[in-house]
Write a protein that holds these residues in place. Structure first.
Motif, mmCIF file in Angstrom:
data_model
loop_
_atom_site.group_PDB
_atom_site.id
_atom_site.type_symbol
_atom_site.label_atom_id
_atom_site.label_comp_id
_atom_site.label_asym_id
_atom_site.label_seq_id
_atom_site.Cartn_x
_atom_site.Cartn_y
_atom_site.Cartn_z
ATOM 1 N N UNK A 586 -56.139 13.230 -49.808
ATOM 2 C CA UNK A 586 -57.004 14.228 -50.448
ATOM 3 C C UNK A 586 -57.700 15.132 -49.436
ATOM 4 N N UNK A 587 -57.700 14.719 -48.181
ATOM 5 C CA UNK A 587 -58.374 15.494 -47.129
ATOM 6 C C UNK A 587 -57.514 16.640 -46.628
ATOM 7 N N UNK A 588 -56.229 16.352 -46.320
ATOM 8 C CA UNK A 588 -55.390 17.398 -45.714
ATOM 9 C C UNK A 588 -54.116 17.704 -46.483
ATOM 10 N N UNK A 589 -53.828 16.963 -47.543
ATOM 11 C CA UNK A 589 -52.665 17.264 -48.374
ATOM 12 C C UNK A 589 -51.357 16.723 -47.844
ATOM 13 N N UNK A 590 -51.384 16.011 -46.705
ATOM 14 C CA UNK A 590 -50.170 15.412 -46.170
ATOM 15 C C UNK A 590 -49.994 13.983 -46.638
ATOM 16 N N UNK A 599 -58.566 9.726 -40.319
ATOM 17 C CA UNK A 599 -58.167 10.778 -39.388
ATOM 18 C C UNK A 599 -57.424 10.146 -38.214
ATOM 19 N N UNK A 600 -56.412 10.830 -37.674
ATOM 20 C CA UNK A 600 -55.688 10.352 -36.500
ATOM 21 C C UNK A 600 -56.415 10.771 -35.235
ATOM 22 N N UNK A 601 -56.461 9.860 -34.262
ATOM 23 C CA UNK A 601 -57.032 10.209 -32.961
ATOM 24 C C UNK A 601 -56.274 11.397 -32.369
ATOM 25 N N UNK A 602 -54.940 11.357 -32.488
ATOM 26 C CA UNK A 602 -54.103 12.461 -32.020
ATOM 27 C C UNK A 602 -53.359 13.031 -33.228
ATOM 28 N N UNK A 603 -53.864 14.088 -33.842
ATOM 29 C CA UNK A 603 -53.215 14.637 -35.042
ATOM 30 C C UNK A 603 -51.832 15.223 -34.774
ATOM 31 N N UNK A 604 -51.501 15.450 -33.482
ATOM 32 C CA UNK A 604 -50.192 16.006 -33.115
ATOM 33 C C UNK A 604 -49.312 14.946 -32.447
ATOM 34 N N UNK A 635 -47.431 17.463 -43.805
ATOM 35 C CA UNK A 635 -47.540 16.525 -42.680
ATOM 36 C C UNK A 635 -46.917 17.103 -41.421
ATOM 37 N N UNK A 636 -45.736 17.676 -41.560
ATOM 38 C CA UNK A 636 -45.046 18.245 -40.405
ATOM 39 C C UNK A 636 -45.787 19.458 -39.861
ATOM 40 N N UNK A 637 -46.355 20.253 -40.748
ATOM 41 C CA UNK A 637 -47.144 21.402 -40.291
ATOM 42 C C UNK A 637 -48.375 20.935 -39.517
ATOM 43 N N UNK A 638 -49.013 19.877 -40.004
ATOM 44 C CA UNK A 638 -50.191 19.339 -39.309
ATOM 45 C C UNK A 638 -49.808 18.721 -37.971
ATOM 46 N N UNK A 639 -48.665 18.039 -37.921
ATOM 47 C CA UNK A 639 -48.217 17.400 -36.690
ATOM 48 C C UNK A 639 -47.845 18.444 -35.643
ATOM 49 N N UNK A 640 -47.274 19.555 -36.099
ATOM 50 C CA UNK A 640 -46.868 20.606 -35.179
ATOM 51 C C UNK A 640 -45.451 20.414 -34.678
ATOM 52 N N UNK A 641 -44.939 21.424 -34.018
ATOM 53 C CA UNK A 641 -43.548 21.424 -33.569
ATOM 54 C C UNK A 641 -43.354 20.874 -32.167
ATOM 55 N N UNK A 642 -44.446 20.666 -31.440
ATOM 56 C CA UNK A 642 -44.311 20.126 -30.095
ATOM 57 C C UNK A 642 -44.022 18.631 -30.161
#
Length: 793
Positions: A586-590, A599-604, A635-642
């Protein structure tokens, strides 16, 4: 439609079939200078022995490998009293006291002793995959004038070549790993007579007991360490099989003088027991001698021809072809120059095709039935302490190594993975009992040829308890692709006992009453609780629950096919409905990574483990769960492409499953970012390809190569989900480079072999061969090409 075993279904339009011939640009890796690092070398291998060729015209090195050269040995990695702390750890988790749970776990619920040595276990019982050593070729003239230098690795023939002019004289060197005679061959020729003058010798920096040359042969013997004990014995032998010059031996070196042609055969053996693990009481010196005696009677050219025939019987089963553009320009560039050229946005249609062909080449060259699986570096290492021990990481890496096996028609080469998984069971039963007092078997994150199944030595990564179950899902997938019922019957107990373990350890969480695993973690990532605690230990991480559903479903279906274990299957059907489901944050939609919306310590973070349900499993898809699919995109957008190499490779498959070919291609481009060891070309995002297309994790880790190929296969063909639906071009990029192409030999679940062509991004012809008969359904992209034509036969 129903397809008989011998029937070919061809979908055609008035557009003619593409006749595309492979160019050198899609099968040849090119260099214009000697290698200064193994990431610039030409890797060759036959699944057991391998080499990396540096091609130096003065002091040449041929780095040698044998798939079983491991230090260490069998050990009891389990803490005998661990089970006493299971309930206290679980109780802390149930009460929300994750910090106390993790503290107790770190004391009593990790490996017994040093475990993997935190990835540096060469001198521990865990051990380490190591280089076998080197063949050094030292030319007499140390200051030649060298010109016209060229090195190539042809992945269509599995032959490496080096050519240059030495003081105006043409020198040619060729090498291959023999798929029939099980040795490495090196052939050197000089255009002018008598111009081959060099010393050659075997070399290893440690664990050598003897190294000497006699007559036409060199022999190096050694024994690796097993903690404080002596471990594996090994032998490397090289023989001058044919030479038209003078041969003399002194010390450990052989001197070649005034020759025009010289052929060298290299044999390597250990006393590892491939069938059951442990060490055999065999004479490794005698074994390599037998290899060389056999080769001394062989002709080089016929040996090369026979080896190439065997290699191509695998390689040619699946071929991707796309028409070349700018061919004259591209064929003049080295592979590194092509990577640079491609990263600058310039056209190179053939480079992704080369990457696809190269990945399949690497699997054929590093995985052979009856032996050990391809490890973190496949077969190729120059170190005595390889990164992360060069081991078998089961929180994705060794599994990713074999994703391409089924889809790109190399199913037989996955046998080492199944044999290895089966060999983990015995130790896994002991670990299951000592830590969880559970039935069945478990393997956590790290494994080695000694079948280590204990947790790792750290909470952040070592407590993941679904590694073995994930390995067992590959057995089920192999059946799905081959319909080999005899195979399924053989390995069914491995699947069943992995499911029984997870059934045995599930507990009920208090908020919803869902069944969850505990203690575990989401691989290598950390969460932040609302109270600020940063930790890893938790219950019911999303990946665990997805793998549980996957292995329970596999057990239920396999039991029905084999008419076994109806009671167990019915029990699992009930349990599946009570497992913690995938949740949308409910927080970020992923997709939530943990049971709670933390929350993840490292969101990426490089791991995107909570999308296991999207790929390789298929419970997140557009037809059953569109809301979850949208959450996966988020989820993938939040994680990023790196990310690291294998992380980007996994994202190729993620975006392909979503159906976004453009984004999948973007991730593939990331894998093809040029990376140089000299620092001239710098990484911007932590991943890419070295000059020889080895994946830059960094450092080199082969799962990125294999995962990238698997992702490309998913872009072109998918067959997951219900009703055996074969989806053509589900994620074809709109890029002009992918406008037209042809592929043959891709495999679909149900044991269907597929060949098709496309033009202007539309399917033009397709042929489906039903190797086991039965039904399949076909989904074709909308457009002016073939679309949803109902055909029955």
């Amino acid at each position: 439609m129903i397809i008989s075993k011998s029937f070919f279904l061809a979908l055609t339009t008035t557009i003619s079939v593409l006749h595309l011939q492979a160019q050198k640009g899609d099968v040849e890796i090119l260099f214009n200078k000697p290698a200064t690092d193994f990431t610039e070398s030409q890797p060759i291998g036959n699944g057991r022995v391998g080499a990396m060729l540096f091609g130096h015209p003065v002091n040449d090195c041929i780095a040698l490998n044998e798939i079983s050269i491991w230090s260490g040995g069998p050990q009891n990695g389990d803490k005998d009293s661990a089970y006493m702390y299971l309930k206290p750890i679980q109780n802390y988790l149930l009460q929300g006291e994750n910090g106390k749970a993790q503290q107790l776990l770190m004391k009593h619920f990790v490996a017994n002793g040093p475990g993997s040595g935190r990835g540096k276990g060469a001198d521990e019982k865990f051990g380490c995959y190591q280089t076998a050593g080197d063949l050094i070729i030292k030319w007499k003239d140390a200051t030649p004038n060298v010109s016209d230098y060229k090195r190539t690795l042809n992945v269509a023939t599995a032959v490496a070549q080096t050519s240059y002019r030495r003081d105006g004289n043409a020198i040619f060197q060729e090498a291959f790993a023999d798929f029939k005679n099980d040795v490495i061959w090196i052939k050197m020729t000089s255009a002018k007579p008598g111009k081959l003058n060099f010393d050659c010798y075997l070399d290893r920096k440690e664990s050598v007991t003897s190294n000497e040359a006699n007559g036409k042969e060199m022999l190096l013997l050694g024994q690796l360490s097993s903690g404080k004990d002596k471990g594996m014995k090994y032998a490397i032998a090289a023989q001058i099989v044919k030479c038209d010059g003078e041969i003399s031996a002194s010390g450990k070196a052989i001197t070649i003088s005034n020759a025009s042609s010289c052929v060298i055969a290299i044999a390597m053996r250990t006393n590892y027991n491939y069938t059951a693990g442990g060490l055999l009481t065999v004479d490794v010196e005698k074994t390599v001698q037998n290899d060389l005696n056999r080769c001394s009677k062989k002709d080089y050219n016929s040996s090369k021809e026979n080896s190439t025939t065997i290699y191509q019987s695998y390689f040619n089963r699946c071929r991707l072809t796309m028409p070349a553009k700018n061919e004259l320009t591209i064929n003049r560039l080295t592979t590194m120059e092509r990577l640079i050229h491609f990263s600058e946005g310039k056209m190179d249609v053939q480079l992704p095709v080369l990457y696809f062909n190269y990945g399949r080449y690497l699997l054929i060259s590093s995985s052979r039935p009856g032996l050990l699986p391809a490890n973190l570096q496949g077969l190729w290492a120059v170190e005595y302490q390889t990164p992360w021990n060069g081991d078998y990481h089961m929180n994705i890496n060794v599994q990713m190594n074999y994703w391409l096996a089924e889809t790109t028609n190399l199913s037989a080469l996955a046998q080492p993975l199944f044999q290895f998984t089966n060999n983990l069971v015995e130790n896994g039963r002991k670990t299951a009992w000592k830590y969880y007092r559970a039935k069945g078997w478990v393997a956590h994150v790290i494994a080695n040829p000694w079948f280590f199944t204990s947790p790792g030595e750290g909470a952040r990564w070592g407590s993941t308890l679904t590694g073995g179950a994930w390995m067992a899902t590959h057995i089920w997938e192999h059946y799905n692709y081959t319909k080999d019922k005899q195979f399924l019957a053989k390995y069914y107990p491995v699947i069943k006992e992995a499911a029984v373990f997870l059934e045995s350890i599930l507990i009920k969480e208090p908020k919803h009453g869902w069944l969850v695993t505990a203690p575990s973690n989401s691989p290598e990532n950390q969460y932040i609780k609302p109270n600020g605690f940063k930790g890893s230990t938790c219950m019911g991480p999303t990946m665990d629950m997805q793998i549980s559903r996957n292995i329970f479903e596999a057990t239920i279906k396999a039991a029905a096919i084999l008419h076994k274990d109806e009671v167990l299957a019915n029990r699992l059907k009930t349990i599946i409905n009570h497992l913690a489901p995938n949740q949308i944050s409910p927080t970020n939609g992923g997709i939530q990574e943990w049971l709670d919306d933390w929350e993840a310590v490292d969101p990426h973070h490089r791991h995107v483990s909570h999308l296991y349900g999207l790929h390789p499993y298929d419970e997140i898809n557009p037809w059953d769960s569109p809301d979850l699919l949208n959450a996966a995109v988020k989820t993938l957008e939040l994680r990023g492409d790196d990310g690291t190499g294998w992380s980007k490779a996994w994202k190729v498959s993620f975006w392909a499953r979503i159906g976004d070919g453009n984004h999948a291609f973007k991730m593939l481009k990331g894998l093809l970012t040029p990376v140089s060891n000299d620092g001239v070309i710098k990484m911007s995002s932590g991943a890419g390809s070295y000059a020889n297309l080895f994946d830059a994790h960094p450092p080199f880790q082969i799962d990125g190569n294999f995962g990238g190929v698997a992702g490309m296969a998913e872009m072109l063909l998918q067959s997951h989900g219900k009703n055996n639906v074969i989806r053509f071009l589900p994620a074809l990029p709109k890029d002009d480079a992918w406008k037209s192409g042809s592929v043959k030999g891709l495999k679909a679940r149900g044991n269907f072999e597929v060949e098709f062509d496309w033009q202007n991004h539309l399917l033009t012809t397709a042929t489906i061969k039903a190797l086991s008969g039965g039904w399949c359904n076909v989904q074709i992209p909308k457009g002016k090409g073939i679309y949803n034509r109902d055909r029955k036969k």
